[in-house]
Motif scaffolding. Structure first.
Motif, mmCIF file in Angstrom:
data_model
loop_
_atom_site.group_PDB
_atom_site.id
_atom_site.type_symbol
_atom_site.label_atom_id
_atom_site.label_comp_id
_atom_site.label_asym_id
_atom_site.label_seq_id
_atom_site.Cartn_x
_atom_site.Cartn_y
_atom_site.Cartn_z
ATOM 1 N N ARG A 124 0.868 -1.187 0.000
ATOM 2 C CA ARG A 124 0.000 0.000 0.000
ATOM 3 C C ARG A 124 0.901 1.233 0.000
ATOM 4 N N PHE A 125 1.585 1.414 -1.135
ATOM 5 C CA PHE A 125 2.675 2.378 -1.212
ATOM 6 C C PHE A 125 2.215 3.829 -1.102
ATOM 7 N N GLY A 126 1.065 4.157 -1.655
ATOM 8 C CA GLY A 126 0.574 5.535 -1.570
ATOM 9 C C GLY A 126 0.306 5.941 -0.133
ATOM 10 N N GLU A 127 -0.396 5.083 0.610
ATOM 11 C CA GLU A 127 -0.664 5.365 2.022
ATOM 12 C C GLU A 127 0.642 5.441 2.803
ATOM 13 N N ALA A 128 1.546 4.509 2.512
ATOM 14 C CA ALA A 128 2.823 4.476 3.220
ATOM 15 C C ALA A 128 3.590 5.775 3.018
ATOM 16 N N ALA A 129 3.635 6.274 1.790
ATOM 17 C CA ALA A 129 4.376 7.500 1.504
ATOM 18 C C ALA A 129 3.839 8.669 2.320
ATOM 19 N N GLY A 130 2.516 8.744 2.468
ATOM 20 C CA GLY A 130 1.919 9.820 3.249
ATOM 21 C C GLY A 130 2.367 9.776 4.705
ATOM 22 N N TYR A 131 2.416 8.586 5.288
ATOM 23 C CA TYR A 131 2.855 8.481 6.687
ATOM 24 C C TYR A 131 4.351 8.736 6.833
ATOM 25 N N ALA A 150 10.067 7.396 2.119
ATOM 26 C CA ALA A 150 8.964 8.008 1.376
ATOM 27 C C ALA A 150 9.267 7.986 -0.121
ATOM 28 N N ALA A 151 10.527 8.254 -0.471
ATOM 29 C CA ALA A 151 10.930 8.205 -1.882
ATOM 30 C C ALA A 151 10.811 6.798 -2.433
ATOM 31 N N VAL A 152 11.235 5.792 -1.653
ATOM 32 C CA VAL A 152 11.136 4.407 -2.105
ATOM 33 C C VAL A 152 9.680 4.032 -2.364
ATOM 34 N N ALA A 153 8.784 4.424 -1.456
ATOM 35 C CA ALA A 153 7.363 4.105 -1.632
ATOM 36 C C ALA A 153 6.833 4.706 -2.926
ATOM 37 N N ARG A 154 7.234 5.924 -3.226
ATOM 38 C CA ARG A 154 6.764 6.569 -4.470
ATOM 39 C C ARG A 154 7.374 5.913 -5.702
ATOM 40 N N LEU A 155 8.636 5.526 -5.601
ATOM 41 C CA LEU A 155 9.267 4.836 -6.731
ATOM 42 C C LEU A 155 8.602 3.483 -6.977
ATOM 43 N N CYS A 156 8.175 2.813 -5.901
ATOM 44 C CA CYS A 156 7.460 1.544 -6.056
ATOM 45 C C CYS A 156 6.121 1.741 -6.759
ATOM 46 N N ALA A 189 18.697 2.089 -3.737
ATOM 47 C CA ALA A 189 19.756 1.798 -4.708
ATOM 48 C C ALA A 189 19.218 0.968 -5.873
ATOM 49 N N TYR A 190 18.325 0.042 -5.569
ATOM 50 C CA TYR A 190 17.717 -0.769 -6.633
ATOM 51 C C TYR A 190 16.979 0.115 -7.633
ATOM 52 N N HIS A 191 16.183 1.036 -7.141
ATOM 53 C CA HIS A 191 15.423 1.909 -8.046
ATOM 54 C C HIS A 191 16.329 2.889 -8.791
ATOM 55 N N LEU A 192 17.492 3.202 -8.202
ATOM 56 C CA LEU A 192 18.456 4.082 -8.872
ATOM 57 C C LEU A 192 19.406 3.298 -9.776
ATOM 58 N N ARG A 193 19.182 1.979 -9.862
ATOM 59 C CA ARG A 193 20.001 1.084 -10.681
ATOM 60 C C ARG A 193 21.458 1.025 -10.228
ATOM 61 N N LEU A 194 21.666 1.196 -8.944
ATOM 62 C CA LEU A 194 22.989 1.034 -8.352
ATOM 63 C C LEU A 194 23.070 -0.408 -7.835
ATOM 64 N N TRP A 195 23.257 -1.343 -8.760
ATOM 65 C CA TRP A 195 23.077 -2.756 -8.452
ATOM 66 C C TRP A 195 24.006 -3.262 -7.361
ATOM 67 N N ASP A 196 25.274 -2.878 -7.417
ATOM 68 C CA ASP A 196 26.222 -3.360 -6.405
ATOM 69 C C ASP A 196 25.851 -2.851 -5.017
ATOM 70 N N ASP A 197 25.480 -1.570 -4.934
ATOM 71 C CA ASP A 197 25.065 -1.005 -3.650
ATOM 72 C C ASP A 197 23.792 -1.684 -3.147
ATOM 73 N N ALA A 198 22.849 -1.891 -4.048
ATOM 74 C CA ALA A 198 21.587 -2.526 -3.652
ATOM 75 C C ALA A 198 21.846 -3.909 -3.079
ATOM 76 N N ARG A 199 22.670 -4.685 -3.758
ATOM 77 C CA ARG A 199 22.964 -6.043 -3.298
ATOM 78 C C ARG A 199 23.695 -6.014 -1.959
ATOM 79 N N ARG A 200 24.654 -5.129 -1.827
ATOM 80 C CA ARG A 200 25.441 -5.050 -0.589
ATOM 81 C C ARG A 200 24.565 -4.677 0.600
ATOM 82 N N TYR A 201 23.737 -3.657 0.431
ATOM 83 C CA TYR A 201 22.901 -3.205 1.550
ATOM 84 C C TYR A 201 21.832 -4.235 1.912
ATOM 85 N N LEU A 202 21.199 -4.816 0.913
ATOM 86 C CA LEU A 202 20.127 -5.764 1.207
ATOM 87 C C LEU A 202 20.666 -7.044 1.843
#
Length: 237
Positions: A124-131, A150-156, A189-202
Motif C-alpha cells: 500500500r505504497f501511496g498510504e505508506a508515503a503519506g505516513y 517516502a521516496a522508495v514508496a513513491r518509486l514503487c 539503490a535498486y530503483h536508482l540502478r545502483l546494483w552493487d550497492d543494492a545487493r550489498r545493503y540488502l
C-alpha cells in the motif's frame, strides 16, 4: 523478591523462557500493587510469547496490558507486532494508528514511520508515503531514513522522484544508515540502478536481522521477504 525485582530480572533475561518465568512470578507476587509495574510485567510476558512464536498469547497479553492505560502507545506497538504475525494486518494497522495518536510528541515520528512501514510491506505504497512524509516532518535525527523511505514508496508506485539520488547520499551519510537503514538504502539503490550497492545493503540487512536479538526477524518478516524479492529481481536480470 518484590514485583520490581522480578521486572528487573525479566528485562535482563537472555531467553524468552527466562523472561516469561520472571514476568509470571512478578505478576503473581503479593507485593504487586503498582499498576505501572503490572503493565510492564505484562509487556515483558507479551514479548516473551512473541519471541517464542506464541503470537496469540502475545496478542492477548498485550490487550490485557492496554487495559491498564500505562505506556499505551508502546503497548499498541506490541499488539501490532503480534497481530501482524497472526496475519491480522488490519488489526495491526489499527493499533499503529492508535499508537501515533496517543503517543507523546517525542515518539510520534517513530509511530508514524512504523505505520508507514507496515503499509509498505503490504504493497500500500501511496498510504505508506503519506505516513513517511508525516514522520519526516516530526522527525529529528531519523529524518533522512523517513524521507528516503517516502521516496522508495513513491518509486514503487512508478512515480518520478528527482531528489532520490540526494536522499540516498543523505541517508548513507547519516547514523540511521545502519540497521533498518540498510533495507531502505538497498531498495533506493535498486530503483536508482545502483546494483552493487543494492545487493550489498540488502544482503547486510538480511544477515544482521537474522542474526539479531530474538524476535527481530519475526518483527521484520515483511521487510525480509521484500529484500529477498528485490535480490531475486536483480538476479533474474
Amino acid at each position: 523478591m518484590t514485583a520490581e525485582d522480578y521486572l528487573a530480572r525479566a528485562l535482563a533475561a537472555r531467553s524468552s523462557g527466562a523472561r516469561a518465568r520472571a514476568a509470571r512470578a512478578g505478576l503473581a507476587s503479593r507485593l504487586l500493587a503498582d499498576r505501572t509495574t503490572q503493565a510492564l510485567l505484562l509487556r515483558q510476558l507479551s514479548i516473551a510469547y512473541f519471541e517464542s512464536r506464541r503470537f496469540r498469547k502475545a496478542y492477548d497479553v498485550a490487550l490485557q496490558a492496554l487495559e491498564l492505560r500505562v505506556l499505551v502507545d508502546v503497548v499498541h506497538q506490541d499488539a501490532a507486532r503480534a497481530a501482524q504475525a497472526l496475519g491480522q494486518n488490519e488489526d495491526a494497522i489499527g493499533h499503529l494508528r492508535l499508537a501515533a495518536r496517543r503517543g507523546p510528541a517525542g515518539r510520534r515520528a517513530f509511530h508514524l514511520w512504523t505505520l508507514g512501514s507496515a503499509l509498505f510491506v503490504l504493497g500500500r505504497f501511496g498510504e505508506a508515503a503519506g505516513y513517511f512524509d508525516r514522520a519526516t516532518r516530526w522527525g529529528t535525527t531519523d529524518r533522512p531514513l523517513y524521507a528516503a523511505q517516502a521516496a522508495v514508496a513513491r518509486l514503487c508506485r512508478g512515480e518520478r522522484v528527482p531528489g532520490a539520488p540526494a536522499l540516498f547520499e543523505q541517508l548513507a551519510a547519516s547514523p540511521t544508515s545502519q540497521g533498518y537503514g540498510r533495507f531502505v538504502l538497498g531498495q533506493l539503490a535498486y530503483h536508482l540502478r545502483l546494483w552493487d550497492d543494492a545487493r550489498r545493503y540488502l544482503e547486510a540487512f538480511i544477515r544482521r536481522t537474522e542474526q539479531g536479538r530474538p524476535g527481530l526477524a519475526i518483527s521484520l518478516a515483511g521487510e525480509l521477504a521484500f529484500a529477498r524479492s528485490t535480490l531475486s529481481k536483480m538476479r533474474a536480470n
